[in-house]
Design an enzyme around this catalytic site. Structure first.
Site: not given
Ligand SMILES: Cc1ncc(COP(=O)(O)O)c(C=O)c1O
Length: 383
Positions: A78-79, A158, A186, A206-207, A244, A330
């Site tokens: 997701a980042t 989150n 989330q 996000s997986g 890839t 984070c």
């Molecule tokens: C709301 C939200 N967005 C983005 C992320 C980032 O996700 P990823 O760890 O898959 O990069 C997170 C992970 O903590 C999240 O909770």
């Protein structure tokens, strides 16, 4: 006599990450071993096999959110999806459309992307939230102007678990002719989401938040939406994300989405029941506890609690056998105070008295009973 099956330590940090569902691992294994082909190799069966698996996974992701498979682009998480959503959409618009809107309580990767855009000359509006963690829709409506290209509002927060009204936000964005992105890291697989019904144009997935593997995610991009790629290379993923693909990771995300589609209702009931059990047990013994964020609009797998007068770092340390956190993984890495709790009006003392408890698919009643007892005991000792 019932056998004691409780295994310590107990994991209650499901917002940081979730355990891999064993069914996901089973689905992934062949693509880590005998089916190792490059999904972009078009000349032989090793490539075709891997490509077939990736495409089946893409379908599973699409189906969970009501999209079609050519609207799903695999990413590393997701980042990356959030970076691509904000920057990719901003870069694809002409200078006359240089304004985006987001919210002060978004994940750091959205806020950092927005700040990076500001550094390049874009204008960003950061909406406040109310004390329940939800945005004020009138404030959003009045922030949209002729220059706005994108509104980015997360689905489920989150840190405090509140869920924004995506349907209403999406309808407003559509009516005003601006794109709507939601960071659904989330939320996917936890609450029902449908990109058409909610007028969502771009969505981040996000997986590892949905019992899938780490290092894989996806971005949904509605057909016809302009978005500039951030990576140059071989032009994979319709040119939107070169590199890839990792078939085992894609298969894992697909399987996690497939399971979520089947189990969402059961998971939700299980999680809500355990969450309420824990909350009620704590409330019955302690009168210095508050649940942060809206009671009504929330994902119950996230209990962010303030214990007035208690230092949460001491509490977390005392809860040795129970893995909870004082905030997002984070921000705990950088030891920053929670800007989410500050945004809902917490003082510094209240922020420092708050912990996040995450409950998920694998949490058991026995774990919750143990956690309740220990949290109560430790809070009493520290009060
Ligand atoms: C709301 C939200 N967005 C983005 C992320 C980032 O996700 P990823 O760890 O898959 O990069 C997170 C992970 O903590 C999240 O909770």
């Amino acid at each position: 006599m019932t056998k004691n099956t409780l295994k310590l330590p107990i994991y209650l940090d499901y917002q940081a990450t979730t355990p891999l569902d064993p069914r996901v691992l089973d689905a992934m294994m062949p693509y880590l071993t005998e089916h190792f082909g490059n999904p972009h190799s078009v000349e032989h069966s090793f490539g075709w096999r891997a490509e077939g698996a990736v495409e089946a996974a893409r379908k599973q992701v699409a189906s969970l959110i009501g999209a079609s498979e050519d609207e799903i682009i695999f990413t590393s998480g997701a980042t990356e999806s959030n970076n691509l959503a904000l920057k990719g959409v901003a870069f694809a618009h002409p200078p006359a459309k240089n304004h985006i809107i987001t919210v002060k309580t978004e994940h750091e990767c959205v806020l950092a992307s927005a700040r990076a855009l500001e550094g390049m000359g874009f204008t960003v509006t950061y909406l406040d939230v109310c004390s329940d963690g939800l945005i004020d829709l009138d404030e959003l409506a009045s922030a949209i102007n002729d220059k706005t290209s994108l509104v980015s509002v997360m689905a489920v927060n989150n840190e405090i678990g509140v869920s924004q009204d995506l349907g209403v936000i999406g309808a407003l964005c559509r009516e005003r002719g601006v794109l709507f992105h939601t960071d659904a890291a989330q939320a996917v697989g936890k609450i029902p989401l449908n990109v058409d019904e909610m007028n969502i144009d771009v969505m981040s997935i996000s997986g590892h938040k949905i019992y899938g593997p780490k290092g894989i995610g996806a971005i949904y991009v509605r057909k016809g939406t302009s978005i500039l790629p951030l990576l140059d290379g071989g032009g994979q993923e319709q040119g939107m994300r070169s590199g890839t693909l990792a078939p085992a990771q894609c298969v894992g995300l697909g399987k996690a989405c497939g399971i979520a589609a089947q189990d969402m209702e059961g998971d939700e009931e299980h999680i809500r029941a355990l969450s309420l059990k824990l909350l009620n047990a704590i409330k019955s013994k302690l009168n210095n506890v508050r649940l942060n964020g809206s009671d009504d609009c929330r994902f119950w797998g996230n209990l962010n609690l303030t214990f007035d007068g208690v230092k949460s770092d001491l509490l977390v340390a005392d809860l040795k056998d129970i893995a909870v956190s004082t905030g997002s993984a984070c921000s705990s890495a950088t030891q920053k105070s929670s800007y989410v709790l500050e945004a809902i009006g917490h003082t510094r003392e209240e922020v420092d008295a708050s912990i996040r408890i995450g409950i998920g698919r694998m949490t058991t009643e026995e774990e919750i009973d143990y956690a309740a007892q220990h949290i109560i005991k430790c809070v009493q000792n520290l009060s």
